[in-house]
Each structure stands twice: as C-alpha cells, then as structure tokens.
Design a protein around this motif. Structure first.
Motif, PDB file in Angstrom:
ATOM      1  N   GLN A 139      -3.611   9.328  11.833  1.00  0.00           N
ATOM      2  CA  GLN A 139      -3.302   7.939  11.490  1.00  0.00           C
ATOM      3  C   GLN A 139      -2.155   7.952  10.495  1.00  0.00           C
ATOM      4  O   GLN A 139      -2.137   8.771   9.580  1.00  0.00           O
ATOM      5  N   SER A 140      -1.230   7.049  10.694  1.00  0.00           N
ATOM      6  CA  SER A 140      -0.099   6.981   9.768  1.00  0.00           C
ATOM      7  C   SER A 140       0.325   5.536   9.625  1.00  0.00           C
ATOM      8  O   SER A 140       0.470   4.826  10.621  1.00  0.00           O
TER       9      SER A 140
ATOM     10  N   GLN B 197       3.054   2.949   7.320  1.00  0.00           N
ATOM     11  CA  GLN B 197       4.130   2.933   6.358  1.00  0.00           C
ATOM     12  C   GLN B 197       4.638   1.527   6.164  1.00  0.00           C
ATOM     13  O   GLN B 197       4.404   0.646   6.995  1.00  0.00           O
ATOM     14  N   TYR B 198       5.291   1.317   5.066  1.00  0.00           N
ATOM     15  CA  TYR B 198       5.853   0.003   4.768  1.00  0.00           C
ATOM     16  C   TYR B 198       7.092   0.201   3.916  1.00  0.00           C
ATOM     17  O   TYR B 198       7.070   0.930   2.929  1.00  0.00           O
ATOM     18  N   THR B 199       8.163  -0.445   4.334  1.00  0.00           N
ATOM     19  CA  THR B 199       9.403  -0.397   3.579  1.00  0.00           C
ATOM     20  C   THR B 199       9.656  -1.772   3.008  1.00  0.00           C
ATOM     21  O   THR B 199       9.747  -2.745   3.750  1.00  0.00           O
TER      22      THR B 199
ATOM     23  N   ILE C 169      -6.043  -6.789  -4.839  1.00  0.00           N
ATOM     24  CA  ILE C 169      -6.369  -5.902  -3.719  1.00  0.00           C
ATOM     25  C   ILE C 169      -6.830  -6.711  -2.513  1.00  0.00           C
ATOM     26  O   ILE C 169      -6.429  -6.482  -1.393  1.00  0.00           O
ATOM     27  N   GLU C 170      -7.701  -7.693  -2.775  1.00  0.00           N
ATOM     28  CA  GLU C 170      -8.263  -8.453  -1.654  1.00  0.00           C
ATOM     29  C   GLU C 170      -8.731  -9.810  -2.158  1.00  0.00           C
ATOM     30  O   GLU C 170      -9.153  -9.956  -3.311  1.00  0.00           O
TER      31      GLU C 170
ATOM     32  N   ARG D 229     -15.199  -4.850  -0.089  1.00  0.00           N
ATOM     33  CA  ARG D 229     -14.035  -4.459   0.721  1.00  0.00           C
ATOM     34  C   ARG D 229     -13.006  -3.720  -0.130  1.00  0.00           C
ATOM     35  O   ARG D 229     -12.459  -2.698   0.289  1.00  0.00           O
TER      36      ARG D 229
ATOM     37  N   LYS E 264     -14.216  -0.240  -0.906  1.00  0.00           N
ATOM     38  CA  LYS E 264     -14.113   0.584   0.299  1.00  0.00           C
ATOM     39  C   LYS E 264     -12.667   1.027   0.525  1.00  0.00           C
ATOM     40  O   LYS E 264     -12.408   2.203   0.813  1.00  0.00           O
TER      41      LYS E 264
ATOM     42  N   THR F  32      -0.055  -4.803  -4.629  1.00  0.00           N
ATOM     43  CA  THR F  32      -0.632  -3.690  -3.880  1.00  0.00           C
ATOM     44  C   THR F  32      -0.084  -3.668  -2.459  1.00  0.00           C
ATOM     45  O   THR F  32       0.234  -4.698  -1.883  1.00  0.00           O
ATOM     46  N   VAL F  33      -0.021  -2.478  -1.928  1.00  0.00           N
ATOM     47  CA  VAL F  33       0.172  -2.263  -0.498  1.00  0.00           C
ATOM     48  C   VAL F  33      -1.179  -1.768   0.009  1.00  0.00           C
ATOM     49  O   VAL F  33      -1.713  -0.788  -0.515  1.00  0.00           O
ATOM     50  N   VAL F  34      -1.757  -2.460   0.974  1.00  0.00           N
ATOM     51  CA  VAL F  34      -3.078  -2.079   1.493  1.00  0.00           C
ATOM     52  C   VAL F  34      -2.923  -1.685   2.953  1.00  0.00           C
ATOM     53  O   VAL F  34      -2.606  -2.512   3.803  1.00  0.00           O
ATOM     54  N   PHE F  35      -3.130  -0.404   3.230  1.00  0.00           N
ATOM     55  CA  PHE F  35      -2.976   0.074   4.612  1.00  0.00           C
ATOM     56  C   PHE F  35      -4.324   0.075   5.322  1.00  0.00           C
ATOM     57  O   PHE F  35      -5.352   0.320   4.710  1.00  0.00           O
TER      58      PHE F  35
END
Lengths: 297, 297, 297, 297
Positions: free
Chosen positions: C48-49, C51-53, C247-248, C277, C280, C294-297
């Motif tokens: 799994q990969s 990414q975010y730019t 975060i959420e 959530r 987790k 935040t970046v949440v993947f």
C-alpha cells in the motif's frame, strides 16, 4: 442565451504538461519501483499516486499516477512507446492520457431533465472537465434548452419496433470521437451490441441504492417497503440490467411522512449529485474496473 | 464490579406525572379536537404531540401525545377508563403508559457482543430509559460480563433438534413481565409461534441496509457486489425473514479498499448505533406499526 | 470478570513481516522512484502506498508506505540504517515501524466514561491494534472497571495548587514506554512542559466541530446559537487550547427539540466514534502533521 | 427559450382547500384543545399538526397546523376573524395562509450563479412552491439567463457611495408584494434599515457551518484551519453579520487533499442544497422564529 463552459481555470497553467496513467496487473514485487523509475528517467515528476492491492499474495494490483512532464505534447508519444517494455514485463493493462485532452461526452436523456441540467451546470461552471459533444434523446423536450448551450441535440425516437434502427442511428451520430456515454435518466434499455461498443464507458444513474430495488419504479418499491433511507447508484452498464460495476452511491434519510412524490423529489437531488460525481471521476481517470467492481482513486 | 443504571436523571422530577398515548385509527374530522378536548377536561397538559395522516381522504391517522397530569398515579386509571368512549367513537387502537413505568427488556445474544455491550452502556449511562430484565443466550460467552451488571443471564443452548424445547424454555424465563425482546445479534431464527407471543415487540438488527442483502453473510454479499455504502437495519420480527417493519436504518461510506473483515468492523458500529436508536424509540413509545411499515414520531 | 484483547486476528499471519514508513520532505523529482527502488532492492514488496503533494511546485511531499519484507525482524535494522542515505538526499523527516510492534497507549480520563469505554471495547474486540499500557485519572470513578480488564489505573488527583506535581507524577507513571497519550474526556488543561514531552502524540477529543464553540460548555453554546448540526473533533494537543492539528471530525443533525441534555447525549456517541477513529489512524501510522494541519492517509 | 414552472402538480386538487396556521405563545394548559376545537367547529379537518414546547413549565409553545376547509376561498376570512378570540385568550402571535396563495420571492444575486440556478431549477421543476417575482443584482452577468425564464431582472449597481440610494431603489422595485427576499450569494451587506422592512423575511446563505468561520473567505479559513468537514448555513438576516437565526445547515467531508479551489467547488453544492431547503421550508410556513433561534416543523 449564450452560455459556454469557462475556458480558463485558475490552475490551467499547471495542466498543459500533466498526464495520467492507469495500470491494472497481477501483483508482484517491483511494480511501483519499475514504474516510478521509468517516469523519473524520462523526466516526469509524479504529483499524485494511488495504488491498491486486492490481496498481497497473488491478487490484482491497481495504480493511478498523475505526473508532470516538460513539453508533454512533444514527449508523450515517446513515453508511451517506451513504456511498452515495462507493461509487458508485468502483464499490465494500462492507459495514458494528457490532462489537457478533455474527454468527450455524449449524454442520453429522456424526459426527466434534472441529471442533464446538473451536468450542463457543472460543465458551464468549469467543474466538469470535459467536452459535451452531443445530447441524444428519444424525446424533444430538452431540445431548445440544450441547443441554447451551443450543444447539438439529436432527437432519435425509439419504439419497440424501431429499437435496432434507433441504436444504429445513435451510433452514427456519436461517431468515433466520443469517450463516454452518460445515461442521464435515459429510460430505454441498451442492447448488448451497443454496450459492446462502449464496454465500461457507459455510465447509468439508477434511482435506488443498488442492489435494493432493482428494476422499475424503485421509489414506489421503497415507499412500499417502508425504508428510512433512499439512495441512488451510478454504475457502468453491462448486459445484466442494474447489475454493472458500481462507481458511486449516496443516500438521504426519509421518513414515514414522505409519499412517493416526495421520495422522487428527494431522490432527484441524490441522483444528479451521484451521477455528476461518477462522471467527474470517470473523466479524471479515477475509475478502474476489475470484473464486476470498481476501484475509485 | 458493580455497575448499575443511574437512577436519578436531571429531569426526573418532570417525569412522575408524565404519560404517553399512542393512537391509530381511520382518519376523519374531529379526532385531534376530541382527544385534546378530552385531555384538557381531565386536567392534562399536552407537552408534545405528533400526528401523521397517511392520506387525507380515507387514509389512516396516527398520533402520539405526551402530557402531564397532576397526581398521575392516582388519576391514570380513571383517565384510561374514560377514554374508552372517545376511542370507540373513532375506532381507535390505542395505548396509554406512564413514563415513570419503565419498559422491561429481554435481550437475546449469541457470540457477537457489540450490540449487547452498546445497550448495556447506554442503559448504564442513563440514556436507555428501560429496565433490562434478563439476557438470554445460546452461548456462555457473555455470562460473566452480563452478570457483573447484576442482570440475570440465562444460557439456553439451541440445536436443530432442541429448537422447540429451547423456545419453550425461553418463554418461561421471560415470563409475563417483559415488554419487548431485543435480538442483539441473536443468530437463531425465531419460530412463528414465538413471534405470535410478541407481535411487533421483537426488535432485530440486520447487518445490511434492507432490502439489500437479505439472508446470510450480508457483508460478504456487499463486498462481492462492490457497493460504496454499507448499512444496518433495525426491524420488528415477522414470519418473513428480514421482511418485518423497518424501524431505523443507517449507513456508512466504504471503499474498494475495505475487505470483508473491514466491512464487518465498520458494520459493527453501524449495527450497535442503529439497534440502540430503535430500542430507545420503542421504549419511548415513538413507534407505531401499520401493516408492514412503521410510523416513527 | 476477565476480558482481554483477542490475541489472534484472522490476518495476523500476514503481519509478522509487514512494516510502515512515513515520510515528509520538500517535493522534488524522483522521490517515489528513489524510495520504491530502495525498497525493491532490499527485497521489500509494497502493498500500500499513499502520497500527497501540497503544491507540485515547491510544496511539501508526504508519503505512507506499507510493505512486506521477508524475515522482517532480522532485516529491519539494516533497512533502517541503509535508508539514511536516501533520507538525507531528499531532506526527509521519516519513521519506520514494524506492524507487529503495537503502539502503547496511556489513556487519561476524568469522570465521563463514554470515550474510555469505547476505546476499551474496540481494543477488546481486536479493532484497536494497540496495547493499553495504563489509565490515568484525577478521579476514582473508573478504577474498578479499568482494572477488571487487567489494565493498571493510576489515580492522580489534580488541584490548582498541585497541578505541577500531578503532571510530574503522571510523567513518572507513564515512563518511557508509551507512544501516545489519549485524553478521553480528561478535563484538565495540559501544561506546555508536558505537551513538549509528547509533541503530536497527545490526542484530545473536543466536544464541538472546531473551530466552532472553542472553550467550555460547547453543547450549551450550540443550544444557544441554535445550530442544526453538532459535532466533535479529535486533534493533537498544542499550547493553543482547542487549536491543535485536527485529525478527524464528525457531526450529527439535531433539531430545535433537542435541549442541552439531549445534545450531550447525542454528542457522546459522536465523541467516542471520532476519538476512536483518530486513535486507530494514529496507531496505524496514518497521520502526518505539517505545521498546524494533518495529512491522513 | 421559454421555461415556465409547471402549473399543475399531481396533488393540486388537494390544495385548493388547504390552509396553514402558525402559532407562537406562552405555554399553558388547553391550547391544543382550544385550537383544534375551534377548527373542528368551523368545519376544518386537520391533516398535519406539529408542536413544540420549549419548556413545559413556563416556556414558549409553537404550533403549525395544516388543515382542509371546504370552500376555503369564501370561508377563510371568517375563520381568520373568528380566531381572534382564541388568539387573544392565549396571547398568540399567529398567521394563517391559504396554500394555494403562493409566496412571492425576490432573489438577490451577485456574480456566483449556483444558488440562483438551483432555485430556478427547483421552481421550474415544480419543487419550489412559490412565485419568483423578480431578481435583483448588482451585476449584469445573469440578466439573459434570468429573463429567459420570463422573470424580471433589475440591475442595480452598488458602490460604497451609492449604497443608500441603491437600497432605496431595491425597495422600490420589490414593491409591496414580495413575501421573502433570498440572498443567493449576494455579496453586499444589507443595512439595518432595509432589514427592518423584512424582519425574519430575508434568507441568506453563508458558506460555512456557522458559527465557524464568520466573515469573509470562509473556505480559505477552513483550509488554513485544516478542518475535515465543511458546510453551509442558511439563516435569517439580522443586524449582526452572520449572526441571525439559523434555518438549516449541512456539511460534507473533505480531506487534506482538497485545496481552496476544491473546497469552493464542494461547497457550492452544499450551499445550493441548503439554501433551497431553507427557502422551501420558509414558503411552506415551516419556520417560526423565537429570539435568535428557529423552530422548523
């Protein structure tokens, strides 16, 4: 009235050199490395990449890559030719497209106009990054409205007797230059022959949260069953009625107080939003089909 | 560990004199006037009233009234007796209950504990205004946990051969003092005989947004169909499996990346929330059943 | 009562060799190629990969990779050491962790138990892939309940006068072996000194959809403002009260008929779901922090 | 292009004799009885009734009644005159209106068209049961589009210097025959004098889930704060900017990947749906205002 899609988007300068690649293949080690190495070697910069492995041991692998390549227009053909080696090595199905080359849509509609109006509004607002090549309808109702946008409107009546000829005529007016057909509440069943021409390229909006209420009159079925939530489903059309790969669904809460008329009214907004999302995702190359399911990046 | 439901709620002083009335009858002129006039004459003050007319010309009429009556305990019997005249005039089915008289629940559970845990937590937090009379299970898994709340736990194994005797035993332990039975992921089919004893008083949680994925393994069915939304349904149990009147449904968005295990995990939270809502509404006399549908006020 | 987290998960055999890598760095060409090439060379298979730019020209680049590496336990240290070269080249902040090495949580709670109960239930159900090292509280209310799970409970009272000593005591009982602190409705303000010890590793649940209703009594504020939707927010704790990276969030519809008591009741379910959530996602290494977002993947 | 609202709705035959009554008054015993008795005596049949008591002891009471009265047109005036007695007895604020007498709207718009287009589409589809009397704009952009529906379009430019005269001109073109003014992304602040003319009859759509992100550029604010959910709010306009009684709100989930442009795009759909709902509820007499809050039946 002259309304045209806005031609310039704020981020258009970023788009001239951007391309997208979709890949499906059996999973195995080294795929991401090979693809990203290939792109890097050819001078491309990956700006977005999504992947999904159905099952790490022996499943399918799906990938969507968005990248910038200087002088894309002159370099894309070579990139495409060179990638064949990588593709062969990993048994890939793949496609590559320049973002600046907009997808061309044919929209089919019958009498209910809400889905068509939504698509035209989103297109005109610059939110639907596509060209609307033509509208096909078995009725005349929307002719003036569609033509006011400068879009050709083809009235092709369909009866039980003339269905075959009508589909032939539809294929003719569509020609060879349309990427995807949108059934925006088009109330005729499409024949297997026609579907074969546009495999995974015909998007239908069904007015229930499939697989509930397959078939006709889903809002009446929903009312009779007393559900507390109704929905709509956008899916690719296959030979199995209402059975094709689901692209998007959404729902809204209803109550005992909503009769069938009210359910239809609520449903119209769900339908147009769900269909518009599915079309947007398709034209942005976000949807891969595997067997009867979609991967949506 | 000793955990008990909080006995005092902030608004309890308001509740001693509060009662609720549920009415279903053929619609006709003067019903609201007659009922509200009757209550006013008897010294009651309406604090909440909801009504729904299925079809103004010749349909059914449904009403829920919440009212305060001074010295309710001593006056309720007379109010009830006197109301018979009004009820007869309009051919009403009706019920009347003091809010302070809590409904008594029997909870049935098998091995999966999430719905039971949720009900116990809401009960213990004072959010579920009911008494939990007992828990019945065909397994021993939850015995210690349930008994730690001071609630009797009846272990009644069920096999294909002993089903009839098991149900007989269940009816015995339930006795005559339980208002509603909650199937909190109880994985046995209830016989028509048993259902008849508790008509519209058995609430089941089904792990799909019915009528999609009737029957077994709904999450596997959902995964295979590739839906983008999963859900759960709380309904009254009837002879038709998964076909009874729906009380509540809710859904959550999922993606291609969620496998069956993940769908089950997401689904557990939907299931427990939906079941808890349905139970709450039932014990607050908010649900009327007409044919195979519910009116939820 | 003896309840323990389920030790064996159905997919545990897949997990022994799985690791995750989080990367933040200035964007530039070749990052994905370099990382995936590195992993491939070391025998790892990416499953799994994401990414975010942030901005393709000159922005930040974020990446989360999940991969399988045969004999992970003996090979991870070398992989980590070798990666330093790649990391230096691209100025990466990065981390690497074996999935089988569970994160250790310290949960802080005051009197309201719903968030703690939810975390314990999810942990016990095997849905929260972490170890709960200890619970810290300024009250005794939850002691028996927590200890019934075999989890140490540290009662550390806090007053205006003893706040500093109390925090010192908290740091001592936490020790050096806790990865993340969860404020599960812990109603004391954390000092900047304490926060500094666990930068981006303290998760708080705030009972409103921030930035609405910052500060105290958000449900009373929401009632007074007459909003039609209430919500909850899980965020990392920073020196600015209620101002840390979100975060959420989630929300639920309410109506004029819901008083403050009812808003709190509805809110409790939003709070526990949102916090669970966020926890987790944190323990699954899905959250990267950049500045105040935040970046949440 | 000639598009007109559909004149005949399927249930129109039911509507000629239907009326609605809105009541606000201090709570007390006997209100429902008095009102329903009064209506019954005058030959009216209640088809829908909603009520809400803010606080059973000493709070406000709110009621909405929908009823059928034979020969409504000739009988309504007498019913209205006779009700004065009841109203005086209970200190009611009240209003009564025939459903067949459609509310008349004035829509204000600046350059962004999505909310106006939605209202026009819903009106044309027969879903917005109102007449659109005129459109007022400080720009010319939408002139041709609006006039193509046969609706008058008044272009009244506004500058800092001409604001007062412009509002005077607006009031003139509106005249005395408009029930409610809709600010469909009208980007000028309305003066207290103007507001006073249409107290609780000016509906604005604000592009955030108030009270978050009051003031300008809410999507930029939302992006900078890193929220995971964005929303929109329809409210009555008061002297306090963005502070009036909230009628409706809705939200949609967003992610770190959505930049300001994308947030605006997502927000446009929330805005138009929320505004259209609020307008629908207002013209159906579903909204009562008390102090700074609404009761929505």
């Amino acid at each position: 009235m002259e309304i045209h899609a806005k031609q310039i988007r704020p981020d258009d300068q970023n788009r001239a050199n951007r391309a997208r690649m979709l890949i499906s293949c059996p999973d195995g080690p080294g795929i991401v490395a090979a693809v990203s190495h290939f792109l890097h070697q050819h001078g491309a910069n990956i700006v977005q990449s999504d992947q999904y492995t159905m099952d790490p041991s022996g499943g399918m692998f799906f990938m969507r890559i968005e990248f910038d390549l200087p002088q894309l227009e002159s370099n894309l053909a070579k990139l495409e030719a060179d990638f064949a080696d990588v593709a062969t090595r990993f048994e890939m199905e793949w496609s590559l497209s320049a973002v600046s080359r907009k997808k061309r849509l044919a929209i089919f509609v019958s009498k209910e106009d809400h889905c068509l109006v939504e698509l035209l509004w989103q297109w005109q607002a610059g939110d639907l990054d596509a060209d609307i090549a033509l509208v096909v309808s078995n009725h005349l109702d929307m002719k003036n409205y569609v033509e006011s946008f400068g879009i050709p409107y083809h009235h092709i009546p369909v009866t039980a007797d003339t269905k075959k000829e009508a589909e032939q005529r539809q294929l003719e007016v569509i020609g060879n230059d349309v990427d995807v057909i949108i059934l925006a509440r088009y109330m005729q069943i499409i024949s297997p022959t026609f579907i074969e021409h546009y495999r995974n390229r015909i998007i239908n909006i069904h007015h229930s949260f499939l697989p509930a209420f397959v078939g006709g009159k889903p809002y009446a079925q929903a009312y009779n069953r007393g559900v507390k939530i109704i929905g709509a489903t956008a899916h690719y059309v296959t030979e199995e009625l209402d059975g094709g790969p689901i692209i998007e669904q959404d729902v809204q809460r209803v109550s005992h107080g909503d009769n069938v008329t009210e359910l239809k009214r609520i449903g119209r907004t769900i339908e147009r939003v769900v269909l518009a999302r599915a079309v947007k995702w398709h034209v942005e190359d976000r949807v891969l089909v595997h067997e009867n399911k979609t991967v949506v990046f």
